[in-house]
Write an enzyme that holds these catalytic residues in place. Structure first.
Site, PDB file in Angstrom:
ATOM      1  N   ASP A  19       0.838  -1.209   0.000  1.00  0.00           N
ATOM      2  CA  ASP A  19       0.000   0.000   0.000  1.00  0.00           C
ATOM      3  C   ASP A  19       0.871   1.257   0.000  1.00  0.00           C
ATOM      4  OD1 ASP A  19      -2.317   1.460  -0.003  1.00  0.00           O
ATOM      5  OD2 ASP A  19      -2.807   1.104   2.103  1.00  0.00           O
ATOM      6  N   GLY A  20       0.347   2.309  -0.602  1.00  0.00           N
ATOM      7  CA  GLY A  20       0.999   3.616  -0.542  1.00  0.00           C
ATOM      8  C   GLY A  20       1.572   4.107  -1.860  1.00  0.00           C
ATOM      9  N   GLY A  22       0.037   5.508  -4.409  1.00  0.00           N
ATOM     10  CA  GLY A  22      -0.547   6.801  -4.798  1.00  0.00           C
ATOM     11  C   GLY A  22       0.089   7.937  -4.019  1.00  0.00           C
ATOM     12  N   ARG A  23       0.212   7.753  -2.709  1.00  0.00           N
ATOM     13  CA  ARG A  23       0.804   8.812  -1.880  1.00  0.00           C
ATOM     14  C   ARG A  23       2.275   9.034  -2.231  1.00  0.00           C
ATOM     15  NH1 ARG A  23      -1.121   6.163   3.468  1.00  0.00           N
ATOM     16  NH2 ARG A  23      -1.720   4.572   1.933  1.00  0.00           N
ATOM     17  N   ARG A  32      -0.578   9.502  -9.879  1.00  0.00           N
ATOM     18  CA  ARG A  32      -0.658   8.261  -9.102  1.00  0.00           C
ATOM     19  C   ARG A  32      -0.089   7.070  -9.869  1.00  0.00           C
ATOM     20  NH1 ARG A  32      -3.821   7.642  -4.728  1.00  0.00           N
ATOM     21  NH2 ARG A  32      -4.251   5.507  -5.370  1.00  0.00           N
ATOM     22  N   HIS A  36       2.308   3.525  -9.046  1.00  0.00           N
ATOM     23  CA  HIS A  36       2.034   2.111  -9.337  1.00  0.00           C
ATOM     24  C   HIS A  36       3.177   1.503 -10.144  1.00  0.00           C
ATOM     25  CE1 HIS A  36      -1.822   2.505  -7.546  1.00  0.00           C
ATOM     26  NE2 HIS A  36      -2.349   3.262  -8.491  1.00  0.00           N
ATOM     27  N   SER A  65     -11.001  -6.453  -4.484  1.00  0.00           N
ATOM     28  CA  SER A  65     -12.306  -6.411  -5.146  1.00  0.00           C
ATOM     29  C   SER A  65     -12.963  -5.043  -4.971  1.00  0.00           C
ATOM     30  CB  SER A  65     -13.215  -7.541  -4.632  1.00  0.00           C
ATOM     31  OG  SER A  65     -13.135  -7.630  -3.243  1.00  0.00           O
ATOM     32  N   LEU A 130       9.849 -21.007  -4.926  1.00  0.00           N
ATOM     33  CA  LEU A 130       8.950 -20.072  -4.228  1.00  0.00           C
ATOM     34  C   LEU A 130       7.545 -20.262  -4.780  1.00  0.00           C
ATOM     35  CD1 LEU A 130       8.600 -17.469  -2.355  1.00  0.00           C
ATOM     36  CD2 LEU A 130       8.758 -16.165  -4.476  1.00  0.00           C
ATOM     37  N   ARG A 187       1.953  -4.803   6.249  1.00  0.00           N
ATOM     38  CA  ARG A 187       1.239  -3.760   5.501  1.00  0.00           C
ATOM     39  C   ARG A 187       2.069  -2.485   5.536  1.00  0.00           C
ATOM     40  NH1 ARG A 187      -5.032  -2.344   4.649  1.00  0.00           N
ATOM     41  NH2 ARG A 187      -4.703  -0.666   3.170  1.00  0.00           N
TER      42      ARG A 187
HETATM   43  C1  IPE Z   1      -5.537  -2.554  -0.055  1.00  0.00           C
HETATM   44  O1  IPE Z   1      -5.168  -1.218  -0.292  1.00  0.00           O
HETATM   45  C2  IPE Z   1      -5.475  -3.324  -1.321  1.00  0.00           C
HETATM   46  C3  IPE Z   1      -4.150  -3.443  -1.922  1.00  0.00           C
HETATM   47  C4  IPE Z   1      -3.017  -3.075  -1.410  1.00  0.00           C
HETATM   48  C5  IPE Z   1      -4.138  -4.065  -3.199  1.00  0.00           C
HETATM   49  P1  IPE Z   1      -6.250  -0.061  -0.450  1.00  0.00           P
HETATM   50  O2  IPE Z   1      -5.480   1.191  -0.587  1.00  0.00           O
HETATM   51  O3  IPE Z   1      -7.201  -0.399  -1.526  1.00  0.00           O
HETATM   52  O4  IPE Z   1      -7.011  -0.140   0.947  1.00  0.00           O
HETATM   53  P2  IPE Z   1      -7.914   0.924   1.698  1.00  0.00           P
HETATM   54  O5  IPE Z   1      -8.961   1.391   0.740  1.00  0.00           O
HETATM   55  O6  IPE Z   1      -7.008   2.057   2.094  1.00  0.00           O
HETATM   56  O7  IPE Z   1      -8.444   0.197   2.882  1.00  0.00           O
HETATM   57  C1  IPE Z   2      -1.534   0.312  -3.348  1.00  0.00           C
HETATM   58  O1  IPE Z   2      -1.332   1.682  -3.392  1.00  0.00           O
HETATM   59  C2  IPE Z   2      -1.869  -0.265  -4.696  1.00  0.00           C
HETATM   60  C3  IPE Z   2      -3.301  -0.598  -4.865  1.00  0.00           C
HETATM   61  C4  IPE Z   2      -4.200  -0.602  -3.929  1.00  0.00           C
HETATM   62  C5  IPE Z   2      -3.720  -0.959  -6.193  1.00  0.00           C
HETATM   63  P1  IPE Z   2      -2.521   2.709  -3.379  1.00  0.00           P
HETATM   64  O2  IPE Z   2      -2.925   3.000  -4.778  1.00  0.00           O
HETATM   65  O3  IPE Z   2      -3.628   2.248  -2.490  1.00  0.00           O
HETATM   66  O4  IPE Z   2      -1.805   3.977  -2.755  1.00  0.00           O
HETATM   67  P2  IPE Z   2      -2.408   5.003  -1.717  1.00  0.00           P
HETATM   68  O5  IPE Z   2      -2.920   4.210  -0.564  1.00  0.00           O
HETATM   69  O6  IPE Z   2      -3.503   5.740  -2.418  1.00  0.00           O
HETATM   70  O7  IPE Z   2      -1.255   5.865  -1.358  1.00  0.00           O
HETATM   71 MG    MG Z   3      -4.019   2.515  -0.535  1.00  0.00          MG
END
Ligand code: IPE
Ligand code: IPE
Ligand code: MG
Length: 247
Positions: A19-20, A22-23, A32, A36, A65, A130, A187
């Site tokens: 996660d993260g 986008g930020r 964003r 990715h 999902s 793996l 996470r």
């Molecule tokens: C969880 O991240 C799903 C993945 C990392 C693929 P999200 O960014 O979608 O989760 P929420 O919306 O912050 O809970």
């Molecule tokens: C995780 O990063 C990737 C996916 C959920 C697809 P995010 O896209 O959720 O990034 P943030 O949480 O917005 O920073």
């Molecule tokens: Mg996220």
């Protein structure tokens, strides 16, 4: 990895909520999707780091999902990244003896991606270094509901006695059938939630949360998580050092 690292208790199955992205991009004034893209680079390196650490089973949460709720352009970009990742990395993963599987509802994906996934799975089916699961269009509640639905259908058809549905039987209906439960779930990005990931399987998982955004995640972050894991006292409802206590 250092020698001390190899001696510590390792998770049989590591799962990561990546996660993260986008930020990470927003902080740099980028779009964003650049986050990715960088996230895929980190994924590629992390698979190597995880193997190097001696872990045999890795599950990566790449698209939930619920991620369909994002703007269409971002969803499309994530789909194209998955496609490009399989196209560019499958040969390399196969060369590293990695078995690749996809966890999630694949019927919602494009026929082209479904074909690629099937090819990746069949090509690598006998690989042993793996077991890599990519959770894509994955939601644990859907997984559990789908399993319940299949069992119910068999019960109605008279081929399954409802009284025989134990946790083991139920677990063998899930997408993770045959895999050990995750021992450690990492996470990134400072979010302290599970977001519909491996709900059933994480009953006794250890959790490691880090502020590091996924594109910045390195072998050092992995080492930190593994060393925290090695220090956890996993009791599974029993007592610490129960064996010694019983003597
Ligand atoms: C969880 O991240 C799903 C993945 C990392 C693929 P999200 O960014 O979608 O989760 P929420 O919306 O912050 O809970
Ligand atoms: C995780 O990063 C990737 C996916 C959920 C697809 P995010 O896209 O959720 O990034 P943030 O949480 O917005 O920073
Ligand atoms: Mg996220």
């Amino acid at each position: 990895m250092s020698q001390s690292h190899q001696q510590q208790e390792l998770p049989s199955h590591l799962a990561i909520i990546m996660d993260g992205n986008g930020r990470w991009a927003t902080q740099r004034g980028m779009r964003r999707q650049e986050g990715h893209r960088q996230g895929v680079e980190t994924l590629r390196q992390s698979v190597k780091d995880v193997m190097q650490a001696g872990i045999k089973c890795l599950t990566l949460f790449s698209f939930s999902s619920e991620n369909w709720n994002r703007p269409k352009a971002e969803v499309n970009f994530l789909m194209s990244l998955l496609q490009r990742f399989i196209e560019s990395d499958l040969a390399d993963l196969h060369g590293q003896n990695v078995r690749v599987r996809m966890l999630g509802r694949r019927q919602d994906l494009s026929p082209k991606i479904i074909k690629l996934i099937e090819r990746a799975e069949s090509l690598t089916a006998d690989n042993t270094s793996l077991q890599l699961q990519v959770a894509f269009n994955y939601g644990a509640r859907e997984e559990i509901a789908d399993a319940a639905s299949r069992l119910a259908r068999r019960a109605v058809a008279g081929t399954l006695d409802p009284a025989s549905i134990t946790p083991e039987v139920f677990g063998s209906e899930l997408l993770t059938a045959g895999l050990p439960d995750p021992d450690l779930i990492i996470r990134t990005s400072g979010e302290y939630r599970i977001s519909n990931f491996l709900l059933w399987q994480s009953a006794y998982a250890e959790f490691f949360f880090t502020e590091t955004l996924w594109p910045d995640f390195t072998a050092d972050d992995l080492a930190e998580a593994l060393s925290a894991y090695a220090q956890r006292d996993r009791r599974f409802g029993g007592l610490s050092n129960q064996k010694e206590r019983e003597h």
